[in-house]
Design a protein around this motif. Structure first.
Motif, short mmCIF file in Angstrom:
data_model
loop_
_atom_site.label_atom_id
_atom_site.label_comp_id
_atom_site.label_asym_id
_atom_site.label_seq_id
_atom_site.Cartn_x
_atom_site.Cartn_y
_atom_site.Cartn_z
N GLY A 3 0.73 -1.20 -0.16
CA GLY A 3 0.09 0.07 0.08
C GLY A 3 0.76 1.23 -0.02
N ASP A 4 2.01 1.13 0.59
CA ASP A 4 2.99 2.30 0.54
C ASP A 4 3.46 2.69 -1.03
OD1 ASP A 4 2.69 2.23 3.26
OD2 ASP A 4 4.63 1.29 3.41
N ILE A 5 4.14 3.70 -1.09
CA ILE A 5 4.60 4.24 -2.51
C ILE A 5 6.20 3.93 -2.37
CG2 ILE A 5 4.96 6.26 -3.97
CD1 ILE A 5 2.43 7.67 -2.65
N VAL A 6 6.51 3.05 -3.31
CA VAL A 6 7.69 2.89 -3.35
C VAL A 6 8.30 3.53 -4.55
CG1 VAL A 6 9.57 0.84 -3.85
CG2 VAL A 6 7.32 0.49 -2.50
N PHE A 7 9.43 4.11 -4.33
CA PHE A 7 10.05 5.02 -5.56
C PHE A 7 11.54 4.92 -5.51
CE2 PHE A 7 10.02 7.59 -1.68
CZ PHE A 7 11.08 8.18 -1.85
N HIS A 8 12.19 5.40 -6.75
CA HIS A 8 13.49 5.32 -6.96
C HIS A 8 13.76 6.89 -7.57
CE1 HIS A 8 17.86 4.46 -7.30
NE2 HIS A 8 17.72 5.22 -8.41
N ILE A 9 14.53 7.54 -7.21
CA ILE A 9 14.97 9.01 -7.87
C ILE A 9 16.62 8.63 -8.38
CG2 ILE A 9 15.12 11.28 -7.68
CD1 ILE A 9 13.11 11.28 -5.32
N ASP A 10 16.90 9.32 -9.49
CA ASP A 10 18.10 9.03 -9.90
C ASP A 10 18.90 10.32 -9.23
OD1 ASP A 10 17.94 11.12 -11.56
OD2 ASP A 10 18.14 9.96 -13.25
N GLN A 11 20.27 10.29 -9.64
CA GLN A 11 21.14 11.36 -8.86
C GLN A 11 20.97 12.68 -9.35
OE1 GLN A 11 21.94 8.94 -11.09
NE2 GLN A 11 23.40 9.77 -12.52
N ASN A 12 20.05 12.84 -10.60
CA ASN A 12 19.58 14.26 -11.00
C ASN A 12 18.24 14.51 -10.61
OD1 ASN A 12 21.83 14.50 -12.51
ND2 ASN A 12 21.17 12.86 -14.02
N GLY A 13 17.62 13.73 -9.65
CA GLY A 13 16.30 14.20 -9.12
C GLY A 13 15.15 13.60 -10.15
N LEU A 14 15.50 12.82 -11.07
CA LEU A 14 14.45 12.22 -12.10
C LEU A 14 14.09 10.98 -11.68
CD1 LEU A 14 16.34 12.79 -15.35
CD2 LEU A 14 14.71 14.58 -14.35
N LEU A 15 12.76 10.83 -11.49
CA LEU A 15 12.09 9.48 -11.16
C LEU A 15 12.23 8.56 -12.22
CD1 LEU A 15 10.08 9.00 -8.94
CD2 LEU A 15 8.17 9.58 -10.23
N THR A 16 12.84 7.38 -11.63
CA THR A 16 13.03 6.30 -12.45
C THR A 16 12.02 5.03 -12.25
OG1 THR A 16 14.85 5.31 -11.04
CG2 THR A 16 15.34 6.76 -12.91
N PRO A 18 3.26 1.24 -9.26
CA PRO A 18 2.01 1.20 -10.21
C PRO A 18 0.75 1.90 -9.84
CG PRO A 18 3.28 -0.70 -10.63
CD PRO A 18 3.76 -0.17 -9.17
N HIS A 19 0.36 1.72 -8.60
CA HIS A 19 -0.83 2.10 -7.89
C HIS A 19 -0.82 3.61 -8.00
CE1 HIS A 19 0.38 2.86 -3.89
NE2 HIS A 19 1.04 2.02 -4.02
N VAL A 20 0.25 4.03 -7.76
CA VAL A 20 0.20 5.62 -7.96
C VAL A 20 -0.05 6.31 -9.10
CG1 VAL A 20 1.71 7.70 -7.43
CG2 VAL A 20 1.73 5.73 -5.72
N LEU A 21 0.55 5.67 -10.42
CA LEU A 21 0.36 5.97 -11.86
C LEU A 21 -1.20 5.67 -12.02
CD1 LEU A 21 3.54 4.47 -13.04
CD2 LEU A 21 3.18 7.08 -12.55
N ALA A 22 -1.64 4.60 -11.74
CA ALA A 22 -3.05 4.38 -12.15
C ALA A 22 -4.00 5.35 -11.38
CB ALA A 22 -3.58 2.92 -11.65
N ALA A 23 -3.71 5.52 -10.05
CA ALA A 23 -4.54 6.53 -9.44
C ALA A 23 -4.44 8.14 -9.98
CB ALA A 23 -4.03 6.75 -7.97
N MET A 24 -3.15 8.64 -10.83
CA MET A 24 -3.01 9.78 -11.30
C MET A 24 -3.33 9.69 -12.80
SD MET A 24 0.63 10.76 -9.69
CE MET A 24 0.37 12.45 -10.20
N GLY A 25 -3.60 8.56 -13.29
CA GLY A 25 -4.30 8.28 -14.52
C GLY A 25 -3.13 8.42 -15.57
N MET A 26 -1.81 8.02 -15.19
CA MET A 26 -0.53 8.28 -15.95
C MET A 26 -0.02 6.93 -16.53
SD MET A 26 1.63 10.71 -13.70
CE MET A 26 3.34 10.80 -15.20
N ASN A 27 0.35 6.97 -17.72
CA ASN A 27 0.75 5.84 -18.34
C ASN A 27 2.47 5.68 -18.13
OD1 ASN A 27 1.98 4.09 -20.31
ND2 ASN A 27 0.83 5.01 -21.96
N PRO A 28 2.74 4.53 -17.52
CA PRO A 28 4.10 4.26 -17.22
C PRO A 28 5.21 4.54 -18.00
CG PRO A 28 2.77 2.46 -16.76
CD PRO A 28 2.01 3.18 -17.63
#
Length: 147
Positions: free
Chosen positions: A19-32, A36-46
């Protein structure tokens, strides 16, 4: 190879169903990576996520207060523990509170590759804490009036 594939599938399933949001941000602050449930809730395509600045996911009015947290963590390369971030919900006009914990990631050469972390929704816990604190304050006032 089969054991490696089975292990990867097991951990991918675990991360995707938590249920938690798992994430990785690269050294430049870009989300890698983000759950998936966050993207689905936001209606975003991976596919749209590919190398998106993490601050683009945050509502514009909150970027100013969250950007220093992200910038400081990327520059210091030290673990981030217990950072609370308030994110508004446009549907309910309330904000959700997330506790963010992240650790720096390094490759085999010791090069900094970014941060991996978890953001946990602690809104209910914070609401209950506030209610208990308000109740305690009320009781203290009543005791003072009695004495």
């Amino acid at each position: 190879m089969e054991a490696l594939a089975a292990s990867e599938e097991k951990y991918r399933s675990l991360v995707e169903q938590i249920g938690d949001i798992v994430f990785h941000i690269d050294q430049n602050g870009l989300l890698t990576y983000i759950s998936p449930h966050v993207l689905a809730a936001m209606g975003m395509n991976p596919e749209l996520l590919s190398k998106m600045p993490v601050l683009n996911l945050i509502p514009p009015e909150y970027r100013e207060c969250i950007a220093p947290i992200v910038d400081t963590a990327l520059q210091s390369r030290t673990p981030l523990s217990g950072a609370e971030i308030h994110v508004p919900e446009t549907a309910t006009r309330k904000s959700r509170v997330y506790e963010v914990n992240a650790t720096p990631s390094f490759d085999k050469k010791g090069e900094f590759t970014g941060f991996s972390g978890i953001a946990r929704d602690i809104t209910e816990r914070k609401t209950l804490q506030n209610e208990v604190a308000a109740s305690l304050k009320e009781k203290e006032i009543l005791l003072k009036e009695i004495h």
